[in-house]
Motif scaffolding. Structure first.
Motif, PDB file in Angstrom:
ATOM      1  N   PHE A 147       0.824  -1.211   0.000  1.00 48.31           N
ATOM      2  CA  PHE A 147       0.000   0.000   0.000  1.00 48.31           C
ATOM      3  C   PHE A 147       0.860   1.263   0.000  1.00 48.31           C
ATOM      4  O   PHE A 147       0.479   2.278  -0.602  1.00 48.31           O
ATOM      5  CB  PHE A 147      -0.965  -0.011   1.183  1.00 48.31           C
ATOM      6  N   GLU A 148       2.010   1.214   0.639  1.00 50.27           N
ATOM      7  CA  GLU A 148       2.937   2.345   0.570  1.00 50.27           C
ATOM      8  C   GLU A 148       3.382   2.558  -0.879  1.00 50.27           C
ATOM      9  O   GLU A 148       3.477   3.704  -1.346  1.00 50.27           O
ATOM     10  CB  GLU A 148       4.145   2.089   1.477  1.00 50.27           C
ATOM     11  N   ASN A 149       3.632   1.477  -1.576  1.00 51.93           N
ATOM     12  CA  ASN A 149       4.037   1.574  -2.981  1.00 51.93           C
ATOM     13  C   ASN A 149       2.916   2.119  -3.855  1.00 51.93           C
ATOM     14  O   ASN A 149       3.158   2.866  -4.804  1.00 51.93           O
ATOM     15  CB  ASN A 149       4.492   0.198  -3.488  1.00 51.93           C
ATOM     16  N   VAL A 150       1.680   1.739  -3.535  1.00 52.40           N
ATOM     17  CA  VAL A 150       0.526   2.283  -4.262  1.00 52.40           C
ATOM     18  C   VAL A 150       0.515   3.805  -4.164  1.00 52.40           C
ATOM     19  O   VAL A 150       0.329   4.515  -5.160  1.00 52.40           O
ATOM     20  CB  VAL A 150      -0.793   1.695  -3.704  1.00 52.40           C
ATOM     21  N   LEU A 151       0.729   4.313  -2.952  1.00 50.17           N
ATOM     22  CA  LEU A 151       0.739   5.767  -2.763  1.00 50.17           C
ATOM     23  C   LEU A 151       1.942   6.401  -3.464  1.00 50.17           C
ATOM     24  O   LEU A 151       1.824   7.462  -4.084  1.00 50.17           O
ATOM     25  CB  LEU A 151       0.757   6.099  -1.272  1.00 50.17           C
ATOM     26  N   THR A 152       3.089   5.761  -3.367  1.00 50.52           N
ATOM     27  CA  THR A 152       4.302   6.300  -3.986  1.00 50.52           C
ATOM     28  C   THR A 152       4.167   6.390  -5.498  1.00 50.52           C
ATOM     29  O   THR A 152       4.597   7.365  -6.118  1.00 50.52           O
ATOM     30  CB  THR A 152       5.519   5.419  -3.626  1.00 50.52           C
ATOM     31  N   ARG A 153       3.572   5.360  -6.106  1.00 46.86           N
ATOM     32  CA  ARG A 153       3.411   5.335  -7.567  1.00 46.86           C
ATOM     33  C   ARG A 153       2.377   6.344  -8.042  1.00 46.86           C
ATOM     34  O   ARG A 153       2.372   6.714  -9.211  1.00 46.86           O
ATOM     35  CB  ARG A 153       2.998   3.928  -8.020  1.00 46.86           C
ATOM     36  N   GLY A 154       1.494   6.776  -7.142  1.00 46.08           N
ATOM     37  CA  GLY A 154       0.537   7.814  -7.477  1.00 46.08           C
ATOM     38  C   GLY A 154       1.154   9.179  -7.237  1.00 46.08           C
ATOM     39  O   GLY A 154       2.284   9.444  -7.633  1.00 46.08           O
ATOM     40  N   ASN A 155       0.435  10.008  -6.533  1.00 41.64           N
ATOM     41  CA  ASN A 155       0.955  11.343  -6.249  1.00 41.64           C
ATOM     42  C   ASN A 155       1.525  11.456  -4.842  1.00 41.64           C
ATOM     43  O   ASN A 155       1.835  12.536  -4.368  1.00 41.64           O
ATOM     44  CB  ASN A 155      -0.135  12.405  -6.466  1.00 41.64           C
ATOM     45  N   GLY A 156       1.626  10.314  -4.156  1.00 40.40           N
ATOM     46  CA  GLY A 156       2.176  10.301  -2.809  1.00 40.40           C
ATOM     47  C   GLY A 156       1.178  10.676  -1.734  1.00 40.40           C
ATOM     48  O   GLY A 156       1.490  10.584  -0.540  1.00 40.40           O
ATOM     49  N   ARG A 157      -0.027  11.066  -2.140  1.00 36.07           N
ATOM     50  CA  ARG A 157      -0.994  11.561  -1.170  1.00 36.07           C
ATOM     51  C   ARG A 157      -2.251  10.712  -1.078  1.00 36.07           C
ATOM     52  O   ARG A 157      -2.939  10.729  -0.063  1.00 36.07           O
ATOM     53  CB  ARG A 157      -1.395  13.002  -1.508  1.00 36.07           C
ATOM     54  N   GLN A 158      -2.568   9.970  -2.128  1.00 34.36           N
ATOM     55  CA  GLN A 158      -3.795   9.179  -2.114  1.00 34.36           C
ATOM     56  C   GLN A 158      -3.648   7.994  -3.069  1.00 34.36           C
ATOM     57  O   GLN A 158      -2.752   7.968  -3.904  1.00 34.36           O
ATOM     58  CB  GLN A 158      -4.993  10.041  -2.498  1.00 34.36           C
ATOM     59  N   ALA A 159      -4.532   7.020  -2.899  1.00 31.72           N
ATOM     60  CA  ALA A 159      -4.405   5.786  -3.668  1.00 31.72           C
ATOM     61  C   ALA A 159      -4.712   5.988  -5.148  1.00 31.72           C
ATOM     62  O   ALA A 159      -4.033   5.434  -6.018  1.00 31.72           O
ATOM     63  CB  ALA A 159      -5.321   4.718  -3.082  1.00 31.72           C
ATOM     64  N   LEU A 160      -5.745   6.762  -5.442  1.00 35.61           N
ATOM     65  CA  LEU A 160      -6.109   7.077  -6.818  1.00 35.61           C
ATOM     66  C   LEU A 160      -5.705   8.514  -7.108  1.00 35.61           C
ATOM     67  O   LEU A 160      -5.082   9.172  -6.276  1.00 35.61           O
ATOM     68  CB  LEU A 160      -7.618   6.875  -7.025  1.00 35.61           C
ATOM     69  N   SER A 161      -6.074   9.001  -8.279  1.00 32.42           N
ATOM     70  CA  SER A 161      -5.687  10.369  -8.624  1.00 32.42           C
ATOM     71  C   SER A 161      -6.446  11.398  -7.788  1.00 32.42           C
ATOM     72  O   SER A 161      -6.018  12.547  -7.669  1.00 32.42           O
ATOM     73  CB  SER A 161      -5.921  10.630 -10.115  1.00 32.42           C
ATOM     74  N   ARG A 162      -7.589  10.965  -7.221  1.00 31.27           N
ATOM     75  CA  ARG A 162      -8.378  11.834  -6.355  1.00 31.27           C
ATOM     76  C   ARG A 162      -8.783  11.060  -5.108  1.00 31.27           C
ATOM     77  O   ARG A 162      -8.701   9.838  -5.067  1.00 31.27           O
ATOM     78  CB  ARG A 162      -9.635  12.336  -7.083  1.00 31.27           C
ATOM     79  N   HIS A 163      -9.240  11.771  -4.102  1.00 31.53           N
ATOM     80  CA  HIS A 163      -9.701  11.148  -2.865  1.00 31.53           C
ATOM     81  C   HIS A 163     -10.744  10.076  -3.163  1.00 31.53           C
ATOM     82  O   HIS A 163     -11.633  10.279  -4.002  1.00 31.53           O
ATOM     83  CB  HIS A 163     -10.295  12.222  -1.947  1.00 31.53           C
TER      84      HIS A 163
END
Length: 236
Positions: A147-163
């Motif tokens: 799950f940390e990698n999921v956030l890192t591969r995104g924008n570092g702030r959320q799992a998807l591009s938006r909340h």
């Protein structure tokens, strides 16, 4: 629409993931068993009500539909509550991530009930110690690292591009694990900075902050999925 959530009245459990989504969105809902008692769920579980037959709570009544399984409920609610935006690809990815949360929850549950769900923890304590050692050393880092990698591969702030509802579920995972395994989570601290920051941001969202401060948020306890047994979380 006014939603009806059915889940056990005395625990957060898997129903809490649905509660968080409903609360964050400011949805009109009633937590039925907390108002009418757990027996209010029995007609549905015994097949005496119209609609789909749920295997177990949580399940949600939306109009005439009965929707069971946490990940399925959230997949239904997400687009309707504005908790998944971006079209089909975002919806599918959110479902994938929530299904992984479901897998993780099963392993968390099995730390204190590794032999049988119908036995008390005290009846399977030796097996729980052995199972939880492997969980702390292998499975906890594996899932949280994912799950940390999921956030890192995104924008570092959320799992998807938006909340999304996935962010709320990750908040609940971190909160529950902090309660159940404070020592193990402290050792993980430096390895999950994005998850930590996300959990803090979610707790500060106005609707979530109000919910957490209200009596609607059931405290963690030793009847739920997240349980704190000191012998399962040694300091070293």
């Amino acid at each position: 629409m006014r939603y009806e959530l059915y889940y056990w009245s005395g625990v957060q459990g898997r129903g809490e993931f649905v509660r968080l989504a409903l609360e964050d969105a400011g949805a009109d809902y009633v937590d039925v068993a907390r108002k009418r008692g757990d027996n209010a769920m029995m007609p549905f579980l015994r097949g005496k009500q119209e609609g789909a037959l749920p295997f177990a709570p949580p399940f949600l009544k939306a109009g005439r539909m009965v929707i069971a399984q946490t990940a399925t409920i959230l997949a239904y609610l997400g687009p309707r509550l504005g908790l998944v935006l971006g079209g089909l690809s975002a919806e599918i990815y959110a479902q994938q991530l929530q299904a992984t949360v479901t897998d993780f929850m099963a392993e968390i549950h099995d730390t204190h009930h590794p032999v049988a769900a119908n036995l008390y923890y005290e009846e399977q304590r030796p097996a729980a110690r052995k199972r939880t050692q492997a969980f702390r050393e292998e499975r906890l880092p594996k899932f949280l690292g994912y799950f940390e990698n999921v956030l890192t591969r995104g924008n570092g702030r959320q799992a998807l591009s938006r909340h999304s509802y996935v962010d709320l579920s990750l908040f609940q995972l971190v909160s529950g694990l902090d309660y159940a395994f404070p020592n193990a989570m402290k050792r993980m601290q430096s390895r999950i900075p994005h998850l930590r920051a996300l959990a803090e941001r979610i707790a500060e969202r106005p609707n979530i902050a109000a919910y957490l401060a209200s009596p609607r948020r059931i405290p963690f306890n030793e009847d739920g999925v997240f349980r704190h047994y000191p012998e399962l979380d040694p300091a070293r």
